[in-house]
Motif scaffolding. Sequence first.
Motif, PDB file in Angstrom:
ATOM      1  N   PRO A  42      -1.360  -8.695  -1.614  1.00  0.00           N
ATOM      2  CA  PRO A  42      -0.917  -9.314  -0.368  1.00  0.00           C
ATOM      3  C   PRO A  42      -2.074  -9.775   0.517  1.00  0.00           C
ATOM      4  O   PRO A  42      -2.037 -10.873   1.074  1.00  0.00           O
ATOM      5  CB  PRO A  42      -0.103  -8.205   0.305  1.00  0.00           C
ATOM      6  N   ALA A  43      -3.105  -8.946   0.631  1.00  0.00           N
ATOM      7  CA  ALA A  43      -4.225  -9.308   1.503  1.00  0.00           C
ATOM      8  C   ALA A  43      -4.919 -10.569   1.011  1.00  0.00           C
ATOM      9  O   ALA A  43      -5.267 -11.455   1.799  1.00  0.00           O
ATOM     10  CB  ALA A  43      -5.221  -8.140   1.575  1.00  0.00           C
ATOM     11  N   ALA A  44      -5.101 -10.683  -0.316  1.00  0.00           N
ATOM     12  CA  ALA A  44      -5.784 -11.853  -0.872  1.00  0.00           C
ATOM     13  C   ALA A  44      -4.954 -13.114  -0.679  1.00  0.00           C
ATOM     14  O   ALA A  44      -5.484 -14.190  -0.372  1.00  0.00           O
ATOM     15  CB  ALA A  44      -6.070 -11.630  -2.354  1.00  0.00           C
ATOM     16  N   ILE A  45      -3.643 -13.008  -0.858  1.00  0.00           N
ATOM     17  CA  ILE A  45      -2.783 -14.184  -0.706  1.00  0.00           C
ATOM     18  C   ILE A  45      -2.705 -14.611   0.753  1.00  0.00           C
ATOM     19  O   ILE A  45      -2.849 -15.792   1.088  1.00  0.00           O
ATOM     20  CB  ILE A  45      -1.381 -13.889  -1.268  1.00  0.00           C
ATOM     21  N   GLN A  46      -2.502 -13.646   1.638  1.00  0.00           N
ATOM     22  CA  GLN A  46      -2.366 -14.006   3.047  1.00  0.00           C
ATOM     23  C   GLN A  46      -3.689 -14.482   3.644  1.00  0.00           C
ATOM     24  O   GLN A  46      -3.690 -15.252   4.612  1.00  0.00           O
ATOM     25  CB  GLN A  46      -1.805 -12.817   3.826  1.00  0.00           C
ATOM     26  N   ALA A  47      -4.803 -14.060   3.045  1.00  0.00           N
ATOM     27  CA  ALA A  47      -6.102 -14.545   3.527  1.00  0.00           C
ATOM     28  C   ALA A  47      -6.238 -16.051   3.333  1.00  0.00           C
ATOM     29  O   ALA A  47      -6.958 -16.722   4.096  1.00  0.00           O
ATOM     30  CB  ALA A  47      -7.229 -13.813   2.800  1.00  0.00           C
ATOM     31  N   VAL A  99      -0.502 -22.172   9.286  1.00  0.00           N
ATOM     32  CA  VAL A  99       0.757 -21.556   8.862  1.00  0.00           C
ATOM     33  C   VAL A  99       0.465 -20.155   8.345  1.00  0.00           C
ATOM     34  O   VAL A  99      -0.662 -19.840   7.950  1.00  0.00           O
ATOM     35  CB  VAL A  99       1.469 -22.383   7.763  1.00  0.00           C
ATOM     36  N   SER A 100       1.483 -19.333   8.359  1.00  0.00           N
ATOM     37  CA  SER A 100       1.376 -17.984   7.801  1.00  0.00           C
ATOM     38  C   SER A 100       2.465 -17.829   6.736  1.00  0.00           C
ATOM     39  O   SER A 100       3.322 -18.694   6.579  1.00  0.00           O
ATOM     40  CB  SER A 100       1.546 -16.923   8.898  1.00  0.00           C
ATOM     41  N   ALA A 101       2.417 -16.722   6.021  1.00  0.00           N
ATOM     42  CA  ALA A 101       3.382 -16.508   4.940  1.00  0.00           C
ATOM     43  C   ALA A 101       3.804 -15.047   4.896  1.00  0.00           C
ATOM     44  O   ALA A 101       3.022 -14.149   5.216  1.00  0.00           O
ATOM     45  CB  ALA A 101       2.782 -16.915   3.592  1.00  0.00           C
ATOM     46  N   THR A 102       5.053 -14.830   4.508  1.00  0.00           N
ATOM     47  CA  THR A 102       5.596 -13.494   4.315  1.00  0.00           C
ATOM     48  C   THR A 102       5.822 -13.289   2.819  1.00  0.00           C
ATOM     49  O   THR A 102       6.259 -14.210   2.124  1.00  0.00           O
ATOM     50  CB  THR A 102       6.920 -13.330   5.080  1.00  0.00           C
ATOM     51  N   LEU A 103       5.526 -12.082   2.328  1.00  0.00           N
ATOM     52  CA  LEU A 103       5.526 -11.836   0.889  1.00  0.00           C
ATOM     53  C   LEU A 103       6.538 -10.767   0.497  1.00  0.00           C
ATOM     54  O   LEU A 103       6.713  -9.776   1.210  1.00  0.00           O
ATOM     55  CB  LEU A 103       4.135 -11.382   0.423  1.00  0.00           C
ATOM     56  N   GLY A 104       7.192 -10.987  -0.630  1.00  0.00           N
ATOM     57  CA  GLY A 104       8.003  -9.966  -1.289  1.00  0.00           C
ATOM     58  C   GLY A 104       7.458  -9.776  -2.691  1.00  0.00           C
ATOM     59  O   GLY A 104       7.307 -10.755  -3.427  1.00  0.00           O
ATOM     60  N   LEU A 105       7.159  -8.537  -3.100  1.00  0.00           N
ATOM     61  CA  LEU A 105       6.459  -8.294  -4.357  1.00  0.00           C
ATOM     62  C   LEU A 105       7.216  -7.316  -5.249  1.00  0.00           C
ATOM     63  O   LEU A 105       7.931  -6.436  -4.761  1.00  0.00           O
ATOM     64  CB  LEU A 105       5.047  -7.761  -4.100  1.00  0.00           C
ATOM     65  N   VAL A 106       7.038  -7.501  -6.553  1.00  0.00           N
ATOM     66  CA  VAL A 106       7.617  -6.605  -7.554  1.00  0.00           C
ATOM     67  C   VAL A 106       6.541  -6.227  -8.558  1.00  0.00           C
ATOM     68  O   VAL A 106       5.871  -7.108  -9.109  1.00  0.00           O
ATOM     69  CB  VAL A 106       8.784  -7.281  -8.306  1.00  0.00           C
ATOM     70  N   ARG A 107       6.357  -4.939  -8.784  1.00  0.00           N
ATOM     71  CA  ARG A 107       5.467  -4.480  -9.853  1.00  0.00           C
ATOM     72  C   ARG A 107       6.274  -4.487 -11.150  1.00  0.00           C
ATOM     73  O   ARG A 107       7.216  -3.715 -11.316  1.00  0.00           O
ATOM     74  CB  ARG A 107       4.949  -3.075  -9.549  1.00  0.00           C
ATOM     75  N   LEU A 108       5.908  -5.367 -12.068  1.00  0.00           N
ATOM     76  CA  LEU A 108       6.716  -5.555 -13.269  1.00  0.00           C
ATOM     77  C   LEU A 108       6.721  -4.332 -14.167  1.00  0.00           C
ATOM     78  O   LEU A 108       7.643  -4.143 -14.959  1.00  0.00           O
ATOM     79  CB  LEU A 108       6.231  -6.783 -14.038  1.00  0.00           C
ATOM     80  N   GLY A 109       5.697  -3.508 -14.070  1.00  0.00           N
ATOM     81  CA  GLY A 109       5.674  -2.281 -14.857  1.00  0.00           C
ATOM     82  C   GLY A 109       6.783  -1.322 -14.456  1.00  0.00           C
ATOM     83  O   GLY A 109       7.173  -0.452 -15.238  1.00  0.00           O
ATOM     84  N   GLU A 110       7.317  -1.470 -13.233  1.00  0.00           N
ATOM     85  CA  GLU A 110       8.388  -0.605 -12.749  1.00  0.00           C
ATOM     86  C   GLU A 110       9.753  -1.281 -12.870  1.00  0.00           C
ATOM     87  O   GLU A 110      10.756  -0.748 -12.395  1.00  0.00           O
ATOM     88  CB  GLU A 110       8.132  -0.238 -11.280  1.00  0.00           C
ATOM     89  N   HIS A 160       4.430  -8.076   4.374  1.00  0.00           N
ATOM     90  CA  HIS A 160       4.789  -8.017   2.967  1.00  0.00           C
ATOM     91  C   HIS A 160       5.562  -6.735   2.686  1.00  0.00           C
ATOM     92  O   HIS A 160       5.523  -5.788   3.485  1.00  0.00           O
ATOM     93  CB  HIS A 160       3.548  -8.080   2.064  1.00  0.00           C
ATOM     94  N   PHE A 161       6.272  -6.733   1.557  1.00  0.00           N
ATOM     95  CA  PHE A 161       7.034  -5.555   1.170  1.00  0.00           C
ATOM     96  C   PHE A 161       7.140  -5.523  -0.345  1.00  0.00           C
ATOM     97  O   PHE A 161       7.369  -6.551  -0.977  1.00  0.00           O
ATOM     98  CB  PHE A 161       8.435  -5.601   1.787  1.00  0.00           C
ATOM     99  N   TYR A 162       6.956  -4.332  -0.926  1.00  0.00           N
ATOM    100  CA  TYR A 162       7.130  -4.142  -2.364  1.00  0.00           C
ATOM    101  C   TYR A 162       8.546  -3.650  -2.646  1.00  0.00           C
ATOM    102  O   TYR A 162       9.083  -2.805  -1.921  1.00  0.00           O
ATOM    103  CB  TYR A 162       6.129  -3.120  -2.909  1.00  0.00           C
ATOM    104  N   PHE A 163       9.138  -4.174  -3.698  1.00  0.00           N
ATOM    105  CA  PHE A 163      10.481  -3.765  -4.081  1.00  0.00           C
ATOM    106  C   PHE A 163      10.472  -2.337  -4.611  1.00  0.00           C
ATOM    107  O   PHE A 163       9.539  -1.921  -5.302  1.00  0.00           O
ATOM    108  CB  PHE A 163      11.033  -4.705  -5.160  1.00  0.00           C
ATOM    109  N   SER A 164      11.529  -1.591  -4.292  1.00  0.00           N
ATOM    110  CA  SER A 164      11.708  -0.245  -4.842  1.00  0.00           C
ATOM    111  C   SER A 164      13.129  -0.117  -5.373  1.00  0.00           C
ATOM    112  O   SER A 164      14.023  -0.884  -5.002  1.00  0.00           O
ATOM    113  CB  SER A 164      11.456   0.814  -3.759  1.00  0.00           C
TER     114      SER A 164
END
Length: 763
Positions: free
Chosen positions: A432-437, A452-463, A490-494
């Motif tokens: 997230p930090a690298a993308i938002q930078a 502009v700014s961006a909001t992130l939603g992330l998924v760890r594919l291993g999970e 940003h937020f990671y999926f659980s």
Amino acid sequence: MSAPTPPSGTPTQASGDRDDLIFADEADLSLPSPIRTAGAATWRILVVDDDADVHSTTSFALKNVEMQGRPLEFLHAYSAREARAILEQQPDIAVVLLDVVMERPDAGLQLVRQIREELGLIEVRIILRTGQPGYAPEIEAIRGYDINDYRTKSELTRTKLYTAVAAAVRSYQQLRALDASRSGLEQIVSAGAQLMALHGVRDVAQGVLRQAAALLGLAPAGVLCVRESGQGRPDILHVVAAAGEHARLEGRELSPQRYPRLADVAARTLGARAGLEADGWLSLHFPGKAGRDFVACIPFEGQVGDIERRLLDVFASVVAVGLDNVELVTHLHQAAFRDQLTGLPNRTRLVELLDALLAGPQRDAATLALVDLDHFAETNDALGHHFGDLLLVAVGKRLKSRLKDDKGRQLEVARIGGDIFCVLGDAGAVQPAAIQALFRVPFHIDGQDVQVSATLGLVRLGEHDGSGADALKDADIALKRAKSQQRAGHFYFSRSMGIEIRERVRMMHALRSGFQRGELFLAYQPQVDLATNRPFGAEALLRWRLEDGRLVGPDRFIPIAEYSGLIVDIGEWVLRQALAELVRLRAVGYLGFTMSVNVSQVQFRHPQFVDMLRRALDATGAPPEFVELEITESMAMEEPALLIEKLAQVKRTGVSIAIDDFGTGFSSLSHLQRLQVDRLKIDRTFVTEITGSARGSSIAEMVIQLGRNLDLSVIAEGVEDERQAHILRTLGCPLAQGFLFSRPLSPEALIAWLGNQALIEAA
């Protein structure tokens, strides 16, 4: 079978946007002069279409036309089954004009398979037609079967229909004439099938040179060039493929200065639109659509015989269709898997990439991120869609060029729609930090710097356990959670989030069905004057009882109703029910009774809310001066200007306004003074704390004093015991509701409760 009677009169230019096989009068149409021969054989054309007008128009457009010295004879079939029966009985049909979509979307393609595979008719020429451009032939069908041409009905003017049929008839005639040269014919068919199995124009072009050389018994050599008309320099030829001593020319421009004889033969072939034998070269012409004509030039010393020339003509016809189909497939592939604006992979392609990644060993180290541009809609509206498109292109380029893994390789970047991009790759790089930078530096668009700014939603594919499409859904869930908390976050999926979302969706469907089945109902909690304990009104409370009798708490289903938008319809129903109950209470003597109704933020913000309120008042006949709407304090503090105007509209109906849960927000006193409200409602939290917390008592006292100073009525909710009521009386709170006085009651129980209070007023 005779042709259907053509429509009276001569077809004219199609009106409006329809051009489905309606042929314009074309003064410059130059058809060959008919050469009438008594008793001459005919070219039999089978028209297969479920639209009778298509049969009539086709017959009319080509009547009195002769090709290769023979007239045309039309046979007609209105379904694939009827067409097959005709072909079984009359195998000497030259051309089949076949509708792709008839009784079933794939009826035409199934008939093609039957013609080639089951009936074994390899000589009959097939021209596919469709009035529905979205129904393109399957790529496997184009590659695997000898289809002469494919056109949409709207592009088949009389000239183009004649040209297509003439080419097909000529091809059929040549195939019949070459029947004796079966080995050569089989070689052409094999060559066509092999070419159709190749992907991309370059690979097919290389295959053309190989197959042409094989037909001539030579080693592969020469060039295949393309000329694109309308590009400003139509004399420039580009070498698509090359072999032998000219292999170095591949991908280059064919210069007349450096290769004068070769360039001259290619130019003359394109000019004549026919193959030549000149200056030690043999050329083949491949006409293409959209102005793209191809020419193959092969070194050849000697003379081509008549049979060889015919074989080469048939080969050229097959190749021309193949090249067109390859370009069509390439275009369809681009449209199907690439975002047209940015050129990045689209959602469909991203799902394929995800599925491949999830099936491999890299899944455990991979992360998927959705990147949603904040407030893009406002930028689009303020600066225009062209500016917005340029911004999206710039964002895509920056993500693609700047994000790399630890080996310096670019990450997969896609645009899945609107202002949402995806980044897929190693978890160490998808941070997230690298993308938002990347968004800290403004984008320079059309002479302006845009931040502009961006909001992130992330998924760890291993999970992740599901498919690529499921991973994308999970990332979207995480994105929505991130956007609900803060922008540029940003937020990671659980897994718990997934369970929560699925439960929300399940309840949303159940609520919609329950509302339609009448499972929702209202209960009424009396409100009393603390000084006299006399009831003066009631609050209408929404309840949901399932078919099995279980109750679902409002704290569970009302947020779902708001989220889904169903609260607008439910809210209108609640208001009408409550007002109708008020009218019933007045009818039995409770003339001074007030009905209080909660209004959701989503419902209140609806542009038709005030109109809906007026309709409810008119439909029920309820007096507005005895109707109170409750809005929350947080709602009252958002968008003050809009709220003030909306409240003013509500007040003009005669209805009063109360602020519910007062004290839980952060109201501005100056703002509160501007709102046209009538009552403040002390939240039950502070009433509960009033007996054991100095803070609770002080907040309740503050609200009571504030109401007194602003000349507003004050009511406390959640009063459960006499001690709380006593403290509220001491503090000067005039009104209250809660279990101390009554639990929420059904309409019948409310009337009975009021009767027990012996407070029926005289009319």
